[in-house]
Write a protein that holds these residues in place. Structure first.
Motif, PDB file in Angstrom:
ATOM      1  N   ARG A  81       0.852  -1.182   0.000  1.00 49.37           N
ATOM      2  CA  ARG A  81       0.000   0.000   0.000  1.00 49.37           C
ATOM      3  C   ARG A  81       0.889   1.234   0.000  1.00 49.37           C
ATOM      4  O   ARG A  81       2.021   1.197   0.502  1.00 49.37           O
ATOM      5  CB  ARG A  81      -0.938   0.012   1.204  1.00 49.37           C
ATOM      6  CG  ARG A  81      -0.277   0.250   2.544  1.00 49.37           C
ATOM      7  CD  ARG A  81      -1.309   0.291   3.656  1.00 49.37           C
ATOM      8  NE  ARG A  81      -0.665   0.441   4.964  1.00 49.37           N
ATOM      9  CZ  ARG A  81      -1.324   0.432   6.125  1.00 49.37           C
ATOM     10  NH1 ARG A  81      -2.641   0.266   6.128  1.00 49.37           N
ATOM     11  NH2 ARG A  81      -0.676   0.582   7.272  1.00 49.37           N
ATOM     12  N   ARG A  83       1.430   5.271   1.065  1.00 48.45           N
ATOM     13  CA  ARG A  83       0.983   6.272   2.035  1.00 48.45           C
ATOM     14  C   ARG A  83       1.936   7.456   1.981  1.00 48.45           C
ATOM     15  O   ARG A  83       3.065   7.346   1.462  1.00 48.45           O
ATOM     16  CB  ARG A  83       0.946   5.691   3.454  1.00 48.45           C
ATOM     17  CG  ARG A  83       2.277   5.261   3.997  1.00 48.45           C
ATOM     18  CD  ARG A  83       2.173   4.776   5.432  1.00 48.45           C
ATOM     19  NE  ARG A  83       3.479   4.398   5.983  1.00 48.45           N
ATOM     20  CZ  ARG A  83       4.336   5.256   6.534  1.00 48.45           C
ATOM     21  NH1 ARG A  83       4.018   6.552   6.590  1.00 48.45           N
ATOM     22  NH2 ARG A  83       5.490   4.845   7.018  1.00 48.45           N
ATOM     23  N   GLU A 146      -6.368  -2.609   8.906  1.00 47.44           N
ATOM     24  CA  GLU A 146      -6.989  -1.836   7.828  1.00 47.44           C
ATOM     25  C   GLU A 146      -6.925  -2.606   6.513  1.00 47.44           C
ATOM     26  O   GLU A 146      -6.242  -2.210   5.551  1.00 47.44           O
ATOM     27  CB  GLU A 146      -6.318  -0.468   7.669  1.00 47.44           C
ATOM     28  CG  GLU A 146      -6.386   0.368   8.927  1.00 47.44           C
ATOM     29  CD  GLU A 146      -5.676   1.709   8.738  1.00 47.44           C
ATOM     30  OE1 GLU A 146      -5.014   1.889   7.690  1.00 47.44           O
ATOM     31  OE2 GLU A 146      -5.787   2.561   9.621  1.00 47.44           O
ATOM     32  N   ASP A 148      -8.737  -2.977   3.969  1.00 44.04           N
ATOM     33  CA  ASP A 148      -9.195  -2.343   2.726  1.00 44.04           C
ATOM     34  C   ASP A 148      -8.112  -1.489   2.083  1.00 44.04           C
ATOM     35  O   ASP A 148      -8.224  -1.144   0.895  1.00 44.04           O
ATOM     36  CB  ASP A 148     -10.432  -1.481   3.005  1.00 44.04           C
ATOM     37  CG  ASP A 148     -11.618  -2.321   3.456  1.00 44.04           C
ATOM     38  OD1 ASP A 148     -11.633  -3.532   3.136  1.00 44.04           O
ATOM     39  OD2 ASP A 148     -12.505  -1.772   4.134  1.00 44.04           O
ATOM     40  N   THR A 149      -7.062  -1.135   2.838  1.00 43.78           N
ATOM     41  CA  THR A 149      -6.010  -0.277   2.282  1.00 43.78           C
ATOM     42  C   THR A 149      -4.892  -1.067   1.614  1.00 43.78           C
ATOM     43  O   THR A 149      -3.999  -0.477   1.015  1.00 43.78           O
ATOM     44  CB  THR A 149      -5.400   0.590   3.401  1.00 43.78           C
ATOM     45  OG1 THR A 149      -4.774  -0.271   4.378  1.00 43.78           O
ATOM     46  CG2 THR A 149      -6.480   1.419   4.088  1.00 43.78           C
ATOM     47  N   TRP A 150      -4.913  -2.384   1.713  1.00 43.78           N
ATOM     48  CA  TRP A 150      -3.839  -3.214   1.170  1.00 43.78           C
ATOM     49  C   TRP A 150      -4.265  -3.816  -0.158  1.00 43.78           C
ATOM     50  O   TRP A 150      -5.418  -4.181  -0.360  1.00 43.78           O
ATOM     51  CB  TRP A 150      -3.470  -4.347   2.134  1.00 43.78           C
ATOM     52  CG  TRP A 150      -2.857  -3.867   3.413  1.00 43.78           C
ATOM     53  CD1 TRP A 150      -3.494  -3.652   4.601  1.00 43.78           C
ATOM     54  CD2 TRP A 150      -1.494  -3.521   3.616  1.00 43.78           C
ATOM     55  NE1 TRP A 150      -2.617  -3.207   5.549  1.00 43.78           N
ATOM     56  CE2 TRP A 150      -1.364  -3.123   4.975  1.00 43.78           C
ATOM     57  CE3 TRP A 150      -0.355  -3.507   2.816  1.00 43.78           C
ATOM     58  CZ2 TRP A 150      -0.154  -2.710   5.531  1.00 43.78           C
ATOM     59  CZ3 TRP A 150       0.851  -3.114   3.365  1.00 43.78           C
ATOM     60  CH2 TRP A 150       0.948  -2.719   4.696  1.00 43.78           C
ATOM     61  N   THR A 151      -3.291  -3.936  -1.065  1.00 42.86           N
ATOM     62  CA  THR A 151      -3.505  -4.549  -2.377  1.00 42.86           C
ATOM     63  C   THR A 151      -2.637  -5.800  -2.487  1.00 42.86           C
ATOM     64  O   THR A 151      -1.438  -5.756  -2.188  1.00 42.86           O
ATOM     65  CB  THR A 151      -3.137  -3.579  -3.507  1.00 42.86           C
ATOM     66  OG1 THR A 151      -3.931  -2.402  -3.400  1.00 42.86           O
ATOM     67  CG2 THR A 151      -3.353  -4.229  -4.874  1.00 42.86           C
TER      68      THR A 151
END
Length: 397
Positions: A81, A83, A146, A148-151
């Protein structure tokens, strides 16, 4: 009136003391201690020969396959992710998660034979193995902060079957019904902790489509042929784990992380099965890196090809009783000397003691060629004839 002079009484007292029972016992005690030297040298020789046997066995195992400790397949999830840091620059974070199977069933059939190098032999085996199981990918998502923030960047399957020298064939490796090709990697894993942490093992890997991670359950099936020596172990890295092992070796050993739930042993072979849960093994379903694998090897269950009463172990035990045999023989000679009335010189005792030491040397030399029982009978017969004939001549009867 008669007078005794000190010059005559002193030598006579020394002669009387030299011929006394107390002095004789003292001399025999010192002689017995000296005879411990050849017994100790023979014991060291047994240890040396045992070491040479282990070296020969290691050479056989190096060419065929060593002790195999199989780790069930793992799924590796690699996430990233982006940031912003405090300076406003974009920083890419990476995370890795390794997922064990939710359930796994292992079946193995061993065919055992014996290979020789010189006079030394080692039991080796060829195992036909099948592994069926499934993964629950959603457990990894729940493990992320979290999520949903990781791909998901890459999804791969990792497999460490043990010593790759003994990996004869992978006939089948299916994941969700799709055949997967495994390739060797430069990665090495430590499954032991503490002093055994240097026993690294190579890893096979195959890449899966990232979309596979969205499946509710991901079944897999493996069929392989694995060769090894001495032992076959399986690490129970699955929430629900079952393994059944059978073979044609009549002397199996089941020491390991857990004893089998059921087992049958006969002259024709053995069979055993285990059922374990992650609650009993303490192996977590999701780990953050391969470093967390250290210590999993201690939970392995399986079978060892035991040779009861090994040749050098029997020789070692016999040599340990050498001092007892020596003491009893010395006592028998001393009592015979007292009862028969024939005086024996300490040299006679020394020769008998050395003959007893030769027994253990002869036992070691013969047992390496004709087996321990026959060697014991031959060595005992030779020494009994030698000591008996010598004692009969010295004791005149």
């Amino acid at each position: 009136m008669l007078y005794s002079t000190p010059a005559l009484s002193a030598p006579m007292s020394r002669i009387a003391f030299a011929s006394s029972t107390t002095f004789k016992l003292f001399v025999l005690g010192v002689l017995s201690l000296l005879l411990l030297i050849p017994l100790g040298l023979i014991y060291d020789l047994v240890q040396e020969r045992a070491g040479l046997a282990r070296e020969a066995e290691d050479r056989i195992a190096a060419g065929w396959g060593r002790e195999q400790q199989l780790l069930l397949p793992l799924l590796r999830f690699e996430y990233f992710r982006d940031r912003l840091d405090k300076d406003g620059a974009v920083v890419r974070e990476r995370r890795e998660r390794l997922l064990s199977a939710a359930s796994a069933e292992v079946k193995a059939t061993l065919k055992v034979e014996t290979r020789k190098l010189g006079i030394h032999a080692l039991p080796i085996y060829t195992a036909q193995m099948r592994i069926d199981g499934s993964f629950l990918p959603q457990l990894v998502t729940a493990n992320l902060d979290e999520p949903d923030t990781w791909t998901l960047q890459q999804l791969s399957l990792l497999f460490a079957p043990g010593d790759l020298t003994g990996l004869r064939e992978i006939r089948r490796f299916d994941v969700a019904g799709v055949a997967l090709q495994l390739k060797p990697t430069a990665e090495r894993w430590n499954l032991q902790a503490g002093d055994y942490a240097q026993n690294q093992r190579p890893v096979l890997a195959g890449v899966l489509a990232p979309t596979t991670a969205t499946a509710e359950a991901l079944p897999f099936a493996v069929e392989l042929e694995l060769a090894g020596a001495r032992a076959l172990d399986v690490i129970p890295n699955a929430a629900e784990f079952a393994v059944a092992i059978s073979g044609d070796w009549p002397h199996p050993g089941f020491a390991g992380g857990a004893l089998p739930r059921q087992r049958e042993v006969s002259d024709a072979g053995f069979s055993a099965d285990w059922r374990l849960m992650d609650l009993s093994t303490g192996i977590p379903a999701v780990i953050s890196s391969a470093d967390a694998l250290a210590g999993w090897g201690a939970q392995a269950v399986g079978v060892a090809l035991v040779e009861p009463g090994g040749l050098y172990q029997q020789n070692e035990r016999s040599a340990k009783y050498g001092i007892l045999v020596l003491a009893l023989t010395m006592a028998a000679l001393f009592l015979t000397e007292v009862l028969v009335g024939v005086r024996l010189h300490p040299f006679h005792y020394a020769l008998v003691g050395l003959a007893l030491a030769v027994f253990y040397l002869l036992l070691l030399a013969l047992s390496e060629h004709v087996g321990f029982v026959l060697a014991y009978l031959l060595a005992a017969g030779a020494v009994v004839a030698m000591v008996g004939g010598y004692s009969a001549a010295v004791l005149r009867g």
